[in-house]
Write an enzyme that holds these catalytic residues in place. Structure first.
Site, PDB file in Angstrom:
ATOM      1  N   ASN A  31       0.978  -1.163  -0.098  1.00 58.22           N
ATOM      2  CA  ASN A  31       0.054   0.046   0.064  1.00 58.22           C
ATOM      3  C   ASN A  31       0.758   1.252   0.001  1.00 58.22           C
ATOM      4  O   ASN A  31       1.760   1.403   1.304  1.00 58.22           O
ATOM      5  CB  ASN A  31      -0.703   0.143   1.377  1.00 58.22           C
ATOM      6  N   GLU A  32       0.635   1.942  -1.014  1.00 58.33           N
ATOM      7  CA  GLU A  32       1.507   3.187  -1.186  1.00 58.33           C
ATOM      8  C   GLU A  32       3.073   3.292  -0.763  1.00 58.33           C
ATOM      9  O   GLU A  32       3.586   3.681  -0.287  1.00 58.33           O
ATOM     10  CB  GLU A  32       0.815   4.245  -0.252  1.00 58.33           C
TER      11      GLU A  32
END
Length: 121
Positions: A31-32
């Site tokens: 995630n990111e």
């Protein structure tokens, strides 16, 4: 160290697919990662807090802000690729409608949504 991390992530991904694959439709490996890399290895604001020189925004005891962000990003991509390979070779036939991706933060899309909400007020 980094090769071990990729192998460990591949083992973890395989275990997750095996254990939860019949119940999960959307998988996200990272995630990111753009924040993980830039804030963790360039500026030192997020763990593992590694930075150096003028790019440092925190007081880091060790790190190389010119080299380590590229090494970290490279290993994130390789780890994601290992998870995708495991998924495609072992599990995709069982769960044809399952999706696997890496989730990047899109600043333009984020700020566009905020501006749209603000304009409606």
């Amino acid at each position: 160290m980094f090769l071990m991390s990729r192998e460990d992530f591949a083992f973890y991904a395989d275990l997750c697919f095996k254990t939860f694959g019949d119940r999960v439709k959307y998988w996200v490996t990272f995630n990111e990662p753009n924040f993980l890399v830039s804030l963790g290895y360039r500026s030192g604001l997020y763990p593992p807090c590694r930075c150096s020189g003028q790019l440092a925004m925190a007081k880091c005891s060790e790190g190389d802000s010119e080299k380590e962000p590229f090494v970290a990003a490279h290993n994130v991509i390789l780890s994601h690729a290992a998870a995708v390979d495991i998924y495609r070779t072992k599990y995709q036939v069982m769960w044809m409608k399952t999706f696997l991706k890496i989730q990047l933060f899109d600043q333009f899309q984020f700020f566009n949504k905020i501006c749209t909400l603000w304009m409606k007020q």
